[in-house]
Design an enzyme around this catalytic site. Structure first.
Site, PDB file in Angstrom:
ATOM      1  N   HIS A  67      -2.532   0.861   2.381  1.00 13.54           N
ATOM      2  CA  HIS A  67      -2.197  -0.175   1.402  1.00 13.54           C
ATOM      3  C   HIS A  67      -1.073  -1.070   1.936  1.00 13.54           C
ATOM      4  O   HIS A  67      -1.172  -2.302   1.911  1.00 13.54           O
ATOM      5  CB  HIS A  67      -1.773   0.502   0.091  1.00 13.54           C
ATOM      6  CG  HIS A  67      -1.220  -0.412  -0.943  1.00 13.54           C
ATOM      7  ND1 HIS A  67      -1.966  -0.857  -2.010  1.00 13.54           N
ATOM      8  CD2 HIS A  67       0.002  -0.960  -1.098  1.00 13.54           C
ATOM      9  CE1 HIS A  67      -1.223  -1.648  -2.766  1.00 13.54           C
ATOM     10  NE2 HIS A  67      -0.015  -1.725  -2.235  1.00 13.54           N
ATOM     11  N   GLU A  68      -0.023  -0.447   2.443  1.00 11.70           N
ATOM     12  CA  GLU A  68       1.116  -1.218   2.955  1.00 11.70           C
ATOM     13  C   GLU A  68       0.739  -1.965   4.232  1.00 11.70           C
ATOM     14  O   GLU A  68       1.205  -3.085   4.468  1.00 11.70           O
ATOM     15  CB  GLU A  68       2.330  -0.318   3.176  1.00 11.70           C
ATOM     16  CG  GLU A  68       2.820   0.408   1.922  1.00 11.70           C
ATOM     17  CD  GLU A  68       3.217  -0.488   0.762  1.00 11.70           C
ATOM     18  OE1 GLU A  68       3.395  -1.709   0.962  1.00 11.70           O
ATOM     19  OE2 GLU A  68       3.332   0.026  -0.365  1.00 11.70           O
ATOM     20  N   HIS A  71      -0.659  -5.139   3.193  1.00  5.41           N
ATOM     21  CA  HIS A  71       0.355  -6.175   2.938  1.00  5.41           C
ATOM     22  C   HIS A  71       0.798  -6.828   4.248  1.00  5.41           C
ATOM     23  O   HIS A  71       0.962  -8.043   4.323  1.00  5.41           O
ATOM     24  CB  HIS A  71       1.574  -5.582   2.225  1.00  5.41           C
ATOM     25  CG  HIS A  71       1.358  -5.331   0.772  1.00  5.41           C
ATOM     26  ND1 HIS A  71       0.936  -6.297  -0.112  1.00  5.41           N
ATOM     27  CD2 HIS A  71       1.521  -4.201   0.036  1.00  5.41           C
ATOM     28  CE1 HIS A  71       0.849  -5.778  -1.324  1.00  5.41           C
ATOM     29  NE2 HIS A  71       1.185  -4.505  -1.260  1.00  5.41           N
TER      30      HIS A  71
END
Length: 137
Positions: A67-68, A71
């Protein structure tokens, strides 16, 4: 998004978010982030960091890392926090995109068996089943 993921996997020959982060020069740290934060991504002095809550189960650590990483690849220059789904934080467009990036990355190279429920498929490939709710928001 699919093109970004495919290029990463092709170049580094893995869909492991930990291996990809290392190859991209992103530093991964584990620490206690409290009850409402699963992870965060930030940049400081041209260095990039993913911090993952150290008390999460391994499948969640892997998902949060993906998920990160989403980003990092999709939202350059924006520091983001992955908050607990039960908090009062309403994930916006950037969070939904990072969730989708994580699912697509982690499921790359696999697909559900014929008539396999999505929940069973996620469990089989090591994606937290709660992620289903993230994708509908």
């Amino acid at each position: 998004m699919d093109e970004i993921i495919n290029k990463l996997i092709k170049k580094y020959k893995t869909n492991s978010p930990f291996e990809l982060s290392e190859a991209l020069g992103i530093h991964i740290r584990f620490m206690n982030l409290g009850q409402s934060t699963k992870g965060l991504y930030y940049r400081k002095l041209r260095r990039r960091f993913i911090v993952i809550h150290n008390e999460l189960p391994l499948e969640w650590q892997r998902f949060v890392c993906a998920h990160e990483l989403g980003h990092d690849r999709l939202h350059k220059g924006i520091n983001r926090f992955f908050l607990e789904e039960n908090s009062y934080f309403s994930p916006g467009k950037l969070e939904r995109q990072a969730n989708l990036f994580a699912v697509k990355l982690l499921s790359s190279g696999s697909s559900p068996e014929q008539e396999e429920p999505l929940l069973s498929y996620y469990l089989r490939i090591g994606i937290p089943p709660e992620v289903i709710f993230f994708l509908d928001e």
